[in-house]
Design a protein around this motif. Structure first.
Motif, PDB file in Angstrom:
ATOM      1  N   ARG A  89       0.836  -1.204   0.000  1.00 26.57           N
ATOM      2  CA  ARG A  89       0.000   0.000   0.000  1.00 26.57           C
ATOM      3  C   ARG A  89       0.870   1.252   0.000  1.00 26.57           C
ATOM      4  O   ARG A  89       1.899   1.303   0.671  1.00 26.57           O
ATOM      5  CB  ARG A  89      -0.916   0.023   1.225  1.00 26.57           C
ATOM      6  CG  ARG A  89      -1.926  -1.116   1.232  1.00 26.57           C
ATOM      7  CD  ARG A  89      -2.712  -1.098   2.503  1.00 26.57           C
ATOM      8  NE  ARG A  89      -1.792  -1.374   3.622  1.00 26.57           N
ATOM      9  CZ  ARG A  89      -2.135  -1.958   4.747  1.00 26.57           C
ATOM     10  NH1 ARG A  89      -3.381  -2.308   4.959  1.00 26.57           N
ATOM     11  NH2 ARG A  89      -1.237  -2.175   5.693  1.00 26.57           N
ATOM     12  N   ALA A  90       0.426   2.251  -0.750  1.00 27.36           N
ATOM     13  CA  ALA A  90       1.148   3.528  -0.796  1.00 27.36           C
ATOM     14  C   ALA A  90       1.054   4.215   0.559  1.00 27.36           C
ATOM     15  O   ALA A  90      -0.020   4.296   1.156  1.00 27.36           O
ATOM     16  CB  ALA A  90       0.560   4.421  -1.876  1.00 27.36           C
ATOM     17  N   VAL A  91       2.207   4.702   1.046  1.00 26.71           N
ATOM     18  CA  VAL A  91       2.285   5.405   2.320  1.00 26.71           C
ATOM     19  C   VAL A  91       3.188   6.621   2.166  1.00 26.71           C
ATOM     20  O   VAL A  91       3.961   6.728   1.217  1.00 26.71           O
ATOM     21  CB  VAL A  91       2.831   4.496   3.450  1.00 26.71           C
ATOM     22  CG1 VAL A  91       1.891   3.331   3.731  1.00 26.71           C
ATOM     23  CG2 VAL A  91       4.221   3.991   3.115  1.00 26.71           C
ATOM     24  N   ALA A  92       3.083   7.543   3.111  1.00 22.15           N
ATOM     25  CA  ALA A  92       3.979   8.697   3.134  1.00 22.15           C
ATOM     26  C   ALA A  92       5.385   8.222   3.452  1.00 22.15           C
ATOM     27  O   ALA A  92       5.581   7.190   4.097  1.00 22.15           O
ATOM     28  CB  ALA A  92       3.498   9.707   4.166  1.00 22.15           C
ATOM     29  N   GLY A  93       6.368   8.972   2.999  1.00 19.40           N
ATOM     30  CA  GLY A  93       7.757   8.630   3.268  1.00 19.40           C
ATOM     31  C   GLY A  93       8.631   9.862   3.212  1.00 19.40           C
ATOM     32  O   GLY A  93       8.146  10.983   3.009  1.00 19.40           O
ATOM     33  N   VAL A  94       9.915   9.672   3.373  1.00 19.31           N
ATOM     34  CA  VAL A  94      10.875  10.773   3.347  1.00 19.31           C
ATOM     35  C   VAL A  94      11.956  10.455   2.316  1.00 19.31           C
ATOM     36  O   VAL A  94      12.526   9.361   2.319  1.00 19.31           O
ATOM     37  CB  VAL A  94      11.524  10.988   4.729  1.00 19.31           C
ATOM     38  CG1 VAL A  94      12.587  12.086   4.659  1.00 19.31           C
ATOM     39  CG2 VAL A  94      10.467  11.337   5.766  1.00 19.31           C
ATOM     40  N   TYR A  95      12.212  11.418   1.436  1.00 19.00           N
ATOM     41  CA  TYR A  95      13.306  11.325   0.467  1.00 19.00           C
ATOM     42  C   TYR A  95      14.453  12.189   0.978  1.00 19.00           C
ATOM     43  O   TYR A  95      14.262  13.369   1.264  1.00 19.00           O
ATOM     44  CB  TYR A  95      12.847  11.820  -0.905  1.00 19.00           C
ATOM     45  CG  TYR A  95      13.986  12.006  -1.872  1.00 19.00           C
ATOM     46  CD1 TYR A  95      14.568  10.922  -2.506  1.00 19.00           C
ATOM     47  CD2 TYR A  95      14.492  13.278  -2.144  1.00 19.00           C
ATOM     48  CE1 TYR A  95      15.621  11.086  -3.394  1.00 19.00           C
ATOM     49  CE2 TYR A  95      15.545  13.456  -3.024  1.00 19.00           C
ATOM     50  CZ  TYR A  95      16.100  12.359  -3.641  1.00 19.00           C
ATOM     51  OH  TYR A  95      17.150  12.527  -4.511  1.00 19.00           O
ATOM     52  N   ARG A  96      15.618  11.618   1.105  1.00 23.39           N
ATOM     53  CA  ARG A  96      16.813  12.361   1.496  1.00 23.39           C
ATOM     54  C   ARG A  96      17.692  12.506   0.259  1.00 23.39           C
ATOM     55  O   ARG A  96      18.142  11.499  -0.305  1.00 23.39           O
ATOM     56  CB  ARG A  96      17.547  11.647   2.622  1.00 23.39           C
ATOM     57  CG  ARG A  96      16.799  11.729   3.930  1.00 23.39           C
ATOM     58  CD  ARG A  96      17.442  10.872   5.007  1.00 23.39           C
ATOM     59  NE  ARG A  96      16.670  10.909   6.232  1.00 23.39           N
ATOM     60  CZ  ARG A  96      15.590  10.183   6.483  1.00 23.39           C
ATOM     61  NH1 ARG A  96      15.133   9.351   5.560  1.00 23.39           N
ATOM     62  NH2 ARG A  96      14.953  10.280   7.635  1.00 23.39           N
ATOM     63  N   SER A  97      17.926  13.738  -0.123  1.00 18.94           N
ATOM     64  CA  SER A  97      18.663  13.990  -1.358  1.00 18.94           C
ATOM     65  C   SER A  97      20.159  13.807  -1.163  1.00 18.94           C
ATOM     66  O   SER A  97      20.674  13.954  -0.052  1.00 18.94           O
ATOM     67  CB  SER A  97      18.413  15.426  -1.834  1.00 18.94           C
ATOM     68  OG  SER A  97      19.131  16.356  -1.047  1.00 18.94           O
ATOM     69  N   PRO A  98      20.843  13.510  -2.261  1.00 21.66           N
ATOM     70  CA  PRO A  98      22.295  13.669  -2.225  1.00 21.66           C
ATOM     71  C   PRO A  98      22.577  15.174  -2.170  1.00 21.66           C
ATOM     72  O   PRO A  98      21.649  15.983  -2.296  1.00 21.66           O
ATOM     73  CB  PRO A  98      22.748  13.062  -3.553  1.00 21.66           C
ATOM     74  CG  PRO A  98      21.559  13.156  -4.436  1.00 21.66           C
ATOM     75  CD  PRO A  98      20.353  13.086  -3.549  1.00 21.66           C
ATOM     76  N   ARG A  99      23.810  15.557  -2.016  1.00 22.90           N
ATOM     77  CA  ARG A  99      24.110  16.992  -2.006  1.00 22.90           C
ATOM     78  C   ARG A  99      23.821  17.584  -3.377  1.00 22.90           C
ATOM     79  O   ARG A  99      24.238  17.040  -4.408  1.00 22.90           O
ATOM     80  CB  ARG A  99      25.551  17.247  -1.619  1.00 22.90           C
ATOM     81  CG  ARG A  99      25.797  16.974  -0.148  1.00 22.90           C
ATOM     82  CD  ARG A  99      27.176  17.350   0.272  1.00 22.90           C
ATOM     83  NE  ARG A  99      28.122  16.446  -0.394  1.00 22.90           N
ATOM     84  CZ  ARG A  99      29.424  16.603  -0.402  1.00 22.90           C
ATOM     85  NH1 ARG A  99      29.965  17.609   0.211  1.00 22.90           N
ATOM     86  NH2 ARG A  99      30.187  15.743  -1.013  1.00 22.90           N
ATOM     87  N   VAL A 100      23.096  18.691  -3.382  1.00 24.98           N
ATOM     88  CA  VAL A 100      22.811  19.431  -4.606  1.00 24.98           C
ATOM     89  C   VAL A 100      23.883  20.500  -4.736  1.00 24.98           C
ATOM     90  O   VAL A 100      24.086  21.301  -3.818  1.00 24.98           O
ATOM     91  CB  VAL A 100      21.405  20.086  -4.545  1.00 24.98           C
ATOM     92  CG1 VAL A 100      21.162  20.928  -5.778  1.00 24.98           C
ATOM     93  CG2 VAL A 100      20.336  19.026  -4.367  1.00 24.98           C
ATOM     94  N   ARG A 101      24.575  20.493  -5.844  1.00 28.52           N
ATOM     95  CA  ARG A 101      25.681  21.435  -6.050  1.00 28.52           C
ATOM     96  C   ARG A 101      25.215  22.599  -6.916  1.00 28.52           C
ATOM     97  O   ARG A 101      24.743  22.398  -8.038  1.00 28.52           O
ATOM     98  CB  ARG A 101      26.837  20.718  -6.726  1.00 28.52           C
ATOM     99  CG  ARG A 101      28.039  21.559  -6.932  1.00 28.52           C
ATOM    100  CD  ARG A 101      29.148  20.712  -7.505  1.00 28.52           C
ATOM    101  NE  ARG A 101      30.239  21.535  -7.960  1.00 28.52           N
ATOM    102  CZ  ARG A 101      31.228  21.086  -8.688  1.00 28.52           C
ATOM    103  NH1 ARG A 101      31.264  19.820  -9.047  1.00 28.52           N
ATOM    104  NH2 ARG A 101      32.185  21.891  -9.067  1.00 28.52           N
TER     105      ARG A 101
END
Length: 73
Positions: A54-66
């Protein structure tokens, strides 16, 4: 101006980004704010899934954006 920013984005169960938090600042407020603004406006995600698929909320942690801007010289 240049810098590297790392953010975390709260993604709802439809894949829409809802909130952005700076995890690692560039020490340039404009770059930090722009990174979050762009993530919230432009980024799209497949939602996270629980063990039952089932689709659930989550957290995306980005790599460093340059960020690098030419000074026009």
């Amino acid at each position: 101006m240049r810098g590297r920013v790392r953010v975390a984005v709260l993604v709802d169960n439809t894949g829409e980004p809802r909130r952005c938090v700076v995890l690692q600042s560039s020490d340039e407020a404009l770059l930090d704010q722009s990174t979050c603004r762009l993530m919230l406006e432009k980024a799209r995600f497949d939602p996270a899934r629980d063990r039952k698929g089932r689709a659930v909320a989550g957290v995306y942690r980005s790599p460093r954006v340059r960020w690098m801007f030419a000074n026009g010289d």
